[in-house]
Design a protein around this motif. Structure first.
Motif, PDB file in Angstrom:
ATOM      1  N   LEU B  53      31.121  33.988  30.624  1.00 59.52           N
ATOM      2  CA  LEU B  53      30.197  33.222  29.850  1.00 59.52           C
ATOM      3  C   LEU B  53      31.331  32.307  28.859  1.00 59.52           C
ATOM      4  O   LEU B  53      31.157  31.026  28.659  1.00 59.52           O
ATOM      5  CB  LEU B  53      29.630  33.886  28.614  1.00 59.52           C
ATOM      6  CG  LEU B  53      28.377  33.028  28.086  1.00 59.52           C
ATOM      7  CD1 LEU B  53      27.045  32.886  29.192  1.00 59.52           C
ATOM      8  CD2 LEU B  53      27.655  34.154  27.129  1.00 59.52           C
ATOM      9  N   ASP B  54      32.495  32.875  28.525  1.00 64.78           N
ATOM     10  CA  ASP B  54      33.548  32.160  27.934  1.00 64.78           C
ATOM     11  C   ASP B  54      33.990  31.035  28.848  1.00 64.78           C
ATOM     12  O   ASP B  54      34.417  30.015  28.382  1.00 64.78           O
ATOM     13  CB  ASP B  54      34.740  33.088  27.481  1.00 64.78           C
ATOM     14  CG  ASP B  54      35.447  34.055  28.677  1.00 64.78           C
ATOM     15  OD1 ASP B  54      34.493  34.554  29.028  1.00 64.78           O
ATOM     16  OD2 ASP B  54      36.461  33.714  28.874  1.00 64.78           O
ATOM     17  N   ALA B  55      34.186  31.244  30.125  1.00 59.32           N
ATOM     18  CA  ALA B  55      34.685  30.326  31.064  1.00 59.32           C
ATOM     19  C   ALA B  55      33.637  29.317  31.124  1.00 59.32           C
ATOM     20  O   ALA B  55      33.938  28.186  31.108  1.00 59.32           O
ATOM     21  CB  ALA B  55      35.097  30.720  32.521  1.00 59.32           C
ATOM     22  N   LEU B  56      32.400  29.728  31.286  1.00 66.39           N
ATOM     23  CA  LEU B  56      31.255  28.736  31.409  1.00 66.39           C
ATOM     24  C   LEU B  56      31.145  27.819  30.320  1.00 66.39           C
ATOM     25  O   LEU B  56      31.205  26.405  30.495  1.00 66.39           O
ATOM     26  CB  LEU B  56      29.930  29.595  31.352  1.00 66.39           C
ATOM     27  CG  LEU B  56      28.790  28.770  32.016  1.00 66.39           C
ATOM     28  CD1 LEU B  56      28.907  28.316  33.482  1.00 66.39           C
ATOM     29  CD2 LEU B  56      27.419  29.535  31.722  1.00 66.39           C
ATOM     30  N   ILE B  57      31.458  28.300  29.061  1.00 61.41           N
ATOM     31  CA  ILE B  57      31.289  27.371  27.774  1.00 61.41           C
ATOM     32  C   ILE B  57      32.404  26.444  27.825  1.00 61.41           C
ATOM     33  O   ILE B  57      32.298  25.266  27.399  1.00 61.41           O
ATOM     34  CB  ILE B  57      31.274  28.221  26.617  1.00 61.41           C
ATOM     35  CG1 ILE B  57      30.014  28.917  26.594  1.00 61.41           C
ATOM     36  CG2 ILE B  57      31.447  27.466  25.515  1.00 61.41           C
ATOM     37  CD1 ILE B  57      29.788  29.877  25.416  1.00 61.41           C
ATOM     38  N   ARG B  58      33.744  26.989  28.301  1.00 56.72           N
ATOM     39  CA  ARG B  58      34.898  26.352  28.308  1.00 56.72           C
ATOM     40  C   ARG B  58      34.819  25.021  29.056  1.00 56.72           C
ATOM     41  O   ARG B  58      35.216  23.816  28.956  1.00 56.72           O
ATOM     42  CB  ARG B  58      36.019  27.012  28.589  1.00 56.72           C
ATOM     43  CG  ARG B  58      36.853  27.140  27.380  1.00 56.72           C
ATOM     44  CD  ARG B  58      38.081  28.152  27.462  1.00 56.72           C
ATOM     45  NE  ARG B  58      37.744  29.116  26.161  1.00 56.72           N
ATOM     46  CZ  ARG B  58      38.029  30.519  26.500  1.00 56.72           C
ATOM     47  NH1 ARG B  58      38.474  30.961  27.597  1.00 56.72           N
ATOM     48  NH2 ARG B  58      37.788  31.436  25.425  1.00 56.72           N
TER      49      ARG B  58
END
Lengths: 169, 169, 169, 169
Positions: B53-58
């Protein structure tokens, strides 16, 4: 849901600003925090009814735990936005009551709704109890539709009202 | 709901201990924090699927905001208790997916369930988008019932599945 | 501070991943949440010492409220990062003890430190009390420097150690 | 610390009621939440200065991360208590500023203090930057002692002011 909340309850809505700690890396209110703000509005309502939650918990004779909570999110709430929460008493049963919350931005946009069901519980024995008659009456008095009939409609958007009507907690 | 979650997903359940900051003056998990822990389990699931999720948001190309969240509470979760969260993919649609969570104590008692609906969103234009095909496939692969048919059942406990099926967010 | 924490305590450090709800609109851990994670590490330490905090609070004979907390932030902690928290017992006095925390990323970068001072309190009378001798001994045993002397050094980075030495809470 | 805060700043103090979610199983405000409320007061201050934090973060040209935070707790803050937070600008340097917070109950009891140091940061390059001259001036104008001299005293209770003066973040 709860479109006439302010008019019905006759109380000013609870208000908050989306704080930095409310927001997440996506820049908007983290969904679980909506429930925190709903609960703040619930605490305000209970105070307005003469049933302050802190006094209730300290007295230790009656607990009103949530047995159900839900929310629908329509608009992202961004850091810095001012949000109003209107609370409506949706149903009052023998052993539980249901509240509806409507979140709107200061600009009047409808952002989210929430619904919580609270059940009477004996905190010593851990078993369900009836709501005190005066609490039930005070809750019903917030919603003319409930006050008139003395019983009130079933929660309007409940997925499974039967299962929620007599909470097992 | 989600009784076979662990078997179905084949992943170890997310685990947490009810921390002091999870508890409230009533001595039990504050209801809204259940959603925080559900979201932690969701982040674990997304990582297991290869969609951190962190990569997706970034990356900023796709958002998956919650459009609905709900929980049913059966047992109080006390400070210090170890809790397991089993996650199940309940439904995968064109533009949204539904997850179910089952919370159990270390002693095996069934304490709570939760359900979240996540919708594909273009974060730049703020409009709904289809789920990427490989994300949808990865989600379906977690639930044999969904993987077999390629579409899957509607959310089983949804109060208003029609309204949730095509989220406006 | 606490550079040899892991070696000294002989315990594995507390570990967490920066969750979406830990982050804020600036994309990094909201500063106050560092204290939440420090407290989780403190709860782990107390369990390792045989003094589970939940049992202590339920017993109701001794409280250990924080009378001071501080943190220094060196690196932003981003959503998704894995963080290790090493805890060290910095000082054990008659009525209070001081813990130091060192936060490092999985890549080994030193991200933050924190320090908390906990004071013995009689929860019924609301007045300071001495730490139980076996708790003080168990705390000292985590830090060879303290165990050797039986008293231990003053908190190394305290701004005003005199004021903190005998907490008024 | 900050005994004349209200008089000095000329602004009404930030006010909150200790909510159920602020309290923990020990019945009082969980210590880390004090920092959340301090930050709310900081957001109010920044708005009063014409530097809304949400606009600043969205603009993305300047970040003001906390490099230090500390609090001293004198009295437990119980669920239901109304608390006032008075904020004072303690110091304004070239690249950082220091705020002091004083928490009092509605009954006038002095409950806690906090202190935060905020450093100018270029969010793109991740390196320290000078505070904008008008922000520094607006901050100094909140504290006559700072406004008179144009520089102001060092933080009064800092454990290591030298180390904090030029934050590495």
């Amino acid at each position: 849901m709860a479109t006439r909340a302010t008019a019905v309850t006759g109380s000013p809505p609870h208000r908050f600003r989306v704080a930095l700690h409310d927001s997440d890396a996506a820049g908007v209110l983290f969904f679980a925090h909506l429930f925190r703000h709903a609960h703040d509005a619930y605490e305000d309502l209970m105070e307005a009814l003469g049933w302050r939650l802190d006094a209730l918990i300290r007295a230790g004779q009656l607990a009103l735990p949530l047995v159900h909570a839900e929310a629908d999110y329509r608009l992202p709430l961004r850091h810095g936005e001012t949000v109003e929460v209107a609370v409506e008493v949706l149903a009052v049963g023998t052993r539980s009551f249901t509240l509806g919350y409507r979140f709107s931005t200061a600009a009047g946009a409808f952002a989210a709704t929430a619904r919580t069901i609270h059940a009477g519980l004996d905190p010593h024995r851990g078993c369900p109890v009836k709501l005190p008659a005066d609490l039930a009456a005070a809750l019903r008095a917030r919603n003319p539709a409930l006050a008139e009939t003395g019983s009130g409609p079933k929660p309007r958007s409940a997925g499974d009202p039967g299962a929620n009507a007599e909470p097992a907690v």
